[in-house]
Design an enzyme around this catalytic site. Structure first.
Site, short mmCIF file in Angstrom:
data_model
loop_
_atom_site.label_atom_id
_atom_site.label_comp_id
_atom_site.label_asym_id
_atom_site.label_seq_id
_atom_site.Cartn_x
_atom_site.Cartn_y
_atom_site.Cartn_z
N ASP A 68 -1.94 -0.49 6.47
CA ASP A 68 -1.94 0.21 7.43
C ASP A 68 -3.41 0.50 8.01
OD1 ASP A 68 -2.34 3.73 6.95
OD2 ASP A 68 -2.30 2.22 5.23
N ASP B 25 0.91 -1.03 -0.10
CA ASP B 25 -0.03 -0.18 0.00
C ASP B 25 0.73 1.09 0.06
OD1 ASP B 25 -2.51 1.70 0.74
OD2 ASP B 25 -1.57 2.05 2.40
N ASP C 11 -0.49 5.25 0.68
CA ASP C 11 -0.75 6.28 1.59
C ASP C 11 -0.82 5.56 3.22
OD1 ASP C 11 -1.37 8.31 0.00
OD2 ASP C 11 -2.88 7.34 -0.91
#
Length: 206
Positions: A159, A2, A4
């Site tokens: 996250d 990922d 961001d």
């Protein structure tokens, strides 16, 4: 991986862009509302912004306003997460094929990729390339297929709950590095505090 909140800590940039839109149009916005957007497909975030701020604009227009604000910030400074670039360098040197799986759009990803060695990511899947964004499994299934591997043989680094659900549904093992939002436990989720000091050997051990 990922982007961001995982590779780069751009969530504050997105939040700043959201508040700037609220100020521009005389609307209200809160930290709680901002946190609800973390990990979402951009178009879904734009729909929530439209409703939350009471804007007359179409979601597609709001996406472009958000991107304008974030791209301007990231072109000034890319806020790398601890250990992220070092891990990517190790994976690249070990010949491990990597994919970037982000719900951000290509024009935002460009300035970040410019700061990484060419070929760091063999595959890049952005939010404007898939029909169904996270938490749908399509982004990770698309990345695995492009890499020529089964999703079950990959490790996704995430996250957020939204991203973890996407990777988990695709069949990936999910390495969760929490950042701005707590992530719930899951059958295929492994939690670590940071990517700092992590190497290919550590990922292989998962």
């Amino acid at each position: 991986m990922d982007m961001d909140g995982t590779l780069v800590d751009t969530e504050p940039y997105w939040i700043a862009a959201e508040y700037a839109i609220a100020e521009r149009f005389g609307a209200t916005w809160s930290e709680e509302q901002a946190m609800e957007l973390v990990g979402n497909a951009l178009i879904e975030s734009a729909r929530l912004v439209k409703v939350g701020m009471g804007l007359p604009h179409e979601p597609e227009e709001i996406v472009e306003m958000l991107l304008d604000g974030v791209v301007e910030q990231v072109e000034r400074e890319v806020p790398w997460r601890p250990g992220a670039r070092e891990l990517l360098t190790d994976l690249f040197e070990q010949g491990v094929p990597c994919a970037l799986v982000t719900m951000s759009y290509a024009r935002f990803v460009g300035p970040i990729l410019q700061e990484l060695p060419e070929g760091t990511f063999k595959v890049i899947v952005t939010g404007d390339m898939v029909r169904n964004g996270k938490p749908h499994p399509e982004p990770y299934l698309t990345a695995a297929a492009a890499l020529g591997v089964a999703a079950e043989d990959t490790i996704a680094v995430e996250d957020s709950n939204t991203g973890a659900r996407s990777a988990e549904a695709a069949g990936c093992t999910v390495l969760v590095i929490e950042n701005h939002v707590p992530v719930a436990p899951g059958e295929r989720r492994v939690f670590r505090d940071t990517l700092e000091g992590m190497t290919y050997a550590d990922l292989a051990g998962l």
